[in-house]
Motif scaffolding. Sequence first.
Motif, short mmCIF file in Angstrom:
data_model
loop_
_atom_site.label_atom_id
_atom_site.label_comp_id
_atom_site.label_asym_id
_atom_site.label_seq_id
_atom_site.Cartn_x
_atom_site.Cartn_y
_atom_site.Cartn_z
N GLU A 54 14.00 -38.67 -17.39
CA GLU A 54 15.06 -37.88 -18.02
C GLU A 54 15.21 -36.46 -17.48
OE1 GLU A 54 15.85 -38.08 -22.21
OE2 GLU A 54 14.97 -40.08 -22.36
N ALA B 230 17.29 -36.74 -14.48
CA ALA B 230 18.65 -37.12 -14.88
C ALA B 230 19.42 -35.90 -15.35
CB ALA B 230 18.60 -38.18 -15.97
N CYS C 50 22.10 -39.30 -19.42
CA CYS C 50 21.84 -40.32 -18.40
C CYS C 50 23.15 -40.86 -17.83
CB CYS C 50 21.00 -41.45 -18.98
SG CYS C 50 19.33 -40.96 -19.44
N LEU D 293 20.57 -46.42 -14.15
CA LEU D 293 19.80 -45.58 -15.06
C LEU D 293 20.25 -45.70 -16.51
CD1 LEU D 293 17.65 -43.38 -15.46
CD2 LEU D 293 19.46 -41.68 -15.12
N HIS D 294 21.56 -45.61 -16.76
CA HIS D 294 22.04 -45.59 -18.14
C HIS D 294 21.68 -46.87 -18.91
CE1 HIS D 294 25.15 -46.07 -21.34
NE2 HIS D 294 24.71 -44.86 -21.64
N MET E 203 17.84 -46.92 -19.52
CA MET E 203 17.38 -46.00 -20.56
C MET E 203 17.83 -46.48 -21.94
SD MET E 203 15.55 -43.90 -18.98
CE MET E 203 15.21 -42.81 -20.35
#
Length: 255
Positions: free
Chosen positions: A86, A89, A149, A157-158, A161
């Motif tokens: 994070e 990010a 994100c 990534l999104h 996460m």
Amino acid sequence: MAIVTRDWICQTIQERILSGELRPGMRLSEVSMAKELNVSRTPLREAFSTLISQGILTRLPTGAVFVREVTGEEVRDIYEMRLWLEPGAAQVAAEKISESQLQILRECCEKGTRLCERIGDGTIPVSEYAQCQYVHMVEIDIPFHLTLCEATGNSILHPFMRRLRILQRSWIPLPIRTFSAEDYPRVTQEHWEIYEAVACHEGLLALERVQRHVAHALDKVMVLIEQEKRVTMGDCSKISELIRSRVPVVPVTDS
């Protein structure tokens, strides 16, 4: 069409876990859920299988499907992953974030401030404190962090996460014991500081502030994990004592 339906069912179940409507250990009835979602049982079974493979649901040998209860050790690993991912990010998001995404971050911060004011002035009765936990987790914390994100523009990534947050939500102590009333002002202040760094496109500052913010959360979770271990060990000790008290003593005789 079947794939679209399966994916929609998966997303619906995930959203209900995030919102707390589906809780750890809750059984999912295939018949009632198919009726409720107005879908056939074939794509529902496929959705169940997908979520089981992701570790979100679990199936017993009897075939019954439940929301999986995540362990404290798994949650520790999830927070460590967040601590690794994070901050970077947030640094990228500071360069790429859109105005609409910034607005979401700001609204989350404003909701947090209003919640702190309600807690601070004592207008929230103890009976409603659990609802504050729910509001903070579902309406403030999760949207705030997932928006950061999403703002990176990274297609992997999104959703990754988001899955971590679903698993994190499935640890029983987390939704009900993560924060005390004293923690909310600190968390809200940290959210505002992260928002300001991202809004000013200060990537390194955003990285540092998210790193500190998630590290604080990890420290809090580690305390809960230790508390959970002590409770478990205490229960085991009581059970052992109970068993010993009920085992008949066999006299030893000379042969």
